[in-house]
Design an enzyme around this catalytic site. Structure first.
Site, PDB file in Angstrom:
ATOM      1  N   ASP A  54       0.855  -1.186   0.000  1.00  0.00           N
ATOM      2  CA  ASP A  54       0.000   0.000   0.000  1.00  0.00           C
ATOM      3  C   ASP A  54       0.894   1.240   0.000  1.00  0.00           C
ATOM      4  O   ASP A  54       1.507   1.561   1.009  1.00  0.00           O
ATOM      5  CB  ASP A  54      -0.916   0.015   1.236  1.00  0.00           C
ATOM      6  CG  ASP A  54      -2.007  -1.051   1.170  1.00  0.00           C
ATOM      7  OD1 ASP A  54      -1.779  -2.098   0.523  1.00  0.00           O
ATOM      8  OD2 ASP A  54      -3.071  -0.856   1.772  1.00  0.00           O
ATOM      9  N   LYS A 114      -6.922   3.349  -3.533  1.00  0.00           N
ATOM     10  CA  LYS A 114      -7.375   3.334  -2.140  1.00  0.00           C
ATOM     11  C   LYS A 114      -7.555   4.774  -1.681  1.00  0.00           C
ATOM     12  O   LYS A 114      -6.769   5.653  -2.034  1.00  0.00           O
ATOM     13  CB  LYS A 114      -6.304   2.602  -1.321  1.00  0.00           C
ATOM     14  CG  LYS A 114      -6.477   2.625   0.171  1.00  0.00           C
ATOM     15  CD  LYS A 114      -5.407   1.747   0.842  1.00  0.00           C
ATOM     16  CE  LYS A 114      -5.359   1.975   2.341  1.00  0.00           C
ATOM     17  NZ  LYS A 114      -4.301   1.199   3.008  1.00  0.00           N
ATOM     18  N   LYS A 167     -10.340   0.235  -2.750  1.00  0.00           N
ATOM     19  CA  LYS A 167     -10.286   0.029  -1.300  1.00  0.00           C
ATOM     20  C   LYS A 167     -10.555   1.329  -0.545  1.00  0.00           C
ATOM     21  O   LYS A 167      -9.679   2.175  -0.443  1.00  0.00           O
ATOM     22  CB  LYS A 167      -8.901  -0.523  -0.908  1.00  0.00           C
ATOM     23  CG  LYS A 167      -8.716  -0.677   0.606  1.00  0.00           C
ATOM     24  CD  LYS A 167      -7.374  -1.309   0.954  1.00  0.00           C
ATOM     25  CE  LYS A 167      -7.124  -1.272   2.456  1.00  0.00           C
ATOM     26  NZ  LYS A 167      -5.783  -1.777   2.829  1.00  0.00           N
TER      27      LYS A 167
END
Lengths: 291, 293
Positions: free
Chosen positions: B130, B193, B229
């Site tokens: 991430d 995300k 996400k």
């Protein structure tokens, strides 16, 4: 001049310090002599669940307050109730048999009940706790602590005095409450939210629901995040429901057997610290003594 | 690249409309299980210890001992220092290990250090990375730099999946959220995300909708499916179900899978487990029935 149309009040629930509508969107109408006098929420199981979440959140703060401060706040509730006495008297007189005189007597008794427990707030620990005589260089104390989240099932009558009679001892010792008010006469419960909201009671400490026992009693008893139940004016069958549900996580169940509505006015019984005792846990401490 | 603008008022109104669907009984049960299987169970705190990470991994593998039919979560998401331990703790369970990298959460470090961090977590065995984008560069209009950094990070990831954190709470406008989404997808993101969870507001339904629509347009144009996400701020089971409704009605069933949609959350899982227990036993759980992490 045209005749003025009176404005009917729509009461909502009192939950986490706010006045939300019931999540279910359902309502009920309170009538007097065939005329509607108010609209109320008919609470659902989800409202109850939300109330328990709010109560659990409020518990640590409320129980950590000084006993003196809790007493002050209960006294403030009495003041605000006194200030709204006329509104309560009218509401009760319009919906409960017995007329205005009976209603006034009930409201006054409810104010006095709050004052009694405001006084008990910093005194019950001296009555229920003690210093135990022990052999050795120690002090040994037994101290009452709040049980936690308490659900209250109030009697149908007296709608206000019964509810206050159960609520005040529970709050006094640092518990928080989720209340199902009188099913037959729910108006007083609805107005009481306005008293709590304006008397420094922290959000979530008192949560008031109006609705039907048939729909809510089972969850009141079974919810695992509830620590104790105070019930009054329940039938044998309802008591069974409460006790079966309580077995889920070994809650305390305290059912007040009150023969007649009039009995709630008895101070010797209902302004007594014995009512506080049902919702405290006794903790015993050993403490080394000097010399 | 075509620059798209977003009507903020309309996007928020449409996002709010997904809250009105009623999901009960069987559908709710299916939905909640799906939420569990899509969760990236996250701990990103300075006080994270090996014990806490191990505990989190145990919960990730078997979130609800005693309730039948509850799947493992999709992944555990940890800081780089805990990747090796987490990998070991979830071994054989199918749960992925995700690691934040690239000077999370600010991204304010030299590029070579950020890339080195990525290479290290990949060497430690992380399945997913991430990364955070350089919001400062994006806000200063240096979009090319941002795109090149994402491309370089993707390269450093090798076979590990790359999730690109836009930190929408710092991007000011939906236009820029859309621009950053398009940029990240073109530069090689496997997932986009919303947030780090360290900046408020984190994930909102409005911002998630803007990103889902970017994914939809990207799929239409290229045929490539990018994952989404939302992270941070989603705390209740009910809210999570609203997100699933939004995904289904924006992207379709294909995205209703942990391989294309994830929730980045820590406390959400507890509320979902309380709801699942309620559906299983008819009784609401106590605060001590679920671990607080």
């Amino acid at each position: 001049m045209s005749e003025r149309l009176p404005v009917l009040k729509t009461y909502k629930l009192y939950l986490g310090g706010a006045f939300p509508r019931t999540e279910s969107g359902r309502s009920q109408v309170v009538e007097s002599a065939g005329q509607p006098v108010a609209h109320l929420c008919r609470a659902s199981r989800k409202d109850f669940r939300n109330a328990v979440v709010a109560a659990r959140k409020a518990l640590s703060g409320w129980s950590a307050r000084s006993a003196y401060n809790r007493g002050q706040i209960l006294y403030r509730m009495a003041e605000m109730l006194e200030g709204k006495a006329t509104e309560f008297v009218q509401a009760l007189a319009a919906t409960v048999p017995g007329g205005e005189e009976r209603a006034r007597r009930e409201v006054e008794a409810a104010v006095d009940r709050l004052v009694s427990f405001a006084g008990w707030a910093d005194k019950y620990a001296q009555v229920l706790g003690c210093q135990n005589p022990v052999e050795g260089p120690y002090h040994n104390f037994s101290l009452p602590e709040p049980t936690g989240v308490v659900t209250i099932v109030a009697p149908d009558e007296p709608a206000l005095l019964g509810l206050i009679g159960q609520l005040a001892p529970v709050l006094c010792s640092g518990n928080v409450a989720v209340v199902l008010g009188s099913e037959a006469h729910p108006l007083a419960t609805a107005i009481l939210g306005e008293v709590c909201a304006t008397s420094d009671v922290p959000a979530g400490v008192v949560n008031l629901l109006t609705g039907f026992r048939e729909e809510l009693l089972e969850q009141f008893a079974a919810h695992r995040d509830v620590d104790a139940i105070s019930a009054a004016g329940v039938s044998a069958e309802e008591r069974r429901t409460l006790e079966l549900g309580a077995a889920e996580n070994l809650k305390r169940v305290h059912v007040l057997e009150v023969a007649a509505a009039e009995d709630w006015f008895e101070e010797a019984r209902f302004a007594s610290p014995e009512l506080i005792e049902s919702f405290v846990e006794i903790k015993t401490l050993w403490h080394p003594s000097a010399s | 690249m075509l620059r798209r603008t977003v009507d903020r008022v309309a996007a928020d109104a449409r996002a709010a409309s997904f809250r009105t669907r009623s999901i009960k009984k069987d559908a709710k049960l299916q939905g909640l299980r799906l939420v569990v299987s899509m969760t990236d169970l996250t701990t990103l705190e300075g006080k994270d210890s090996p014990g806490k990470v191990r505990g989190l991994c145990r919960k990730a593998v078997d979130p609800a001992p005693g309730i039948e039919g509850v799947p493992s979560v999709a992944a555990v998401c940890v800081y780089p220092n805990h990747v090796a331990l987490a990998k070991q703790a979830v071994a054989g369970s199918g749960v992925q290990v995700a690691s934040v990298a690239t000077a999370f959460p600010s991204g304010q470090a030299p590029l070579d250090l950020r890339l080195e961090e990525v290479r290290r977590v990949v060497a430690d065995g992380t399945d997913e990375v991430d990364m955070v984008i350089s919001r400062g560069a994006l806000l200063a209009g240096r979009t090319q730099q941002v795109a090149e950094e994402i491309r370089a990070t993707k390269e450093a990831c090798g076979s590990a999946h790359l999730k690109v954190i836009l930190e929408t709470g710092e991007l000011e406008t939906y236009d820029l959220v859309r621009r950053a989404s398009d940029l990240a997808m073109e530069a090689g993101a496997d997932f986009i995300k919303t947030s780090t969870g360290k900046v408020a507001p984190a994930a909102t339904m409005g911002v998630t909708l803007v990103m889902l629509e970017a994914i939809r347009d990207h799929h239409r144009a290229t045929g490539v499916r990018i994952g989404m996400k939302p992270a941070g701020g989603i705390k209740s089971a009910k809210e999570a179900l609203h997100y699933l409704v939004m995904v289904k009605e924006t992207l379709g069933d294909a995205w209703l899978s942990p391989s294309l949609f994830r929730f980045g959350a820590s406390s959400l899982l507890n509320d979902v487990l309380i709801q699942l227990r309620r559906l299983d036993t008819g009784v609401y759980a106590a605060h001590y029935d679920v671990s607080k992490e």
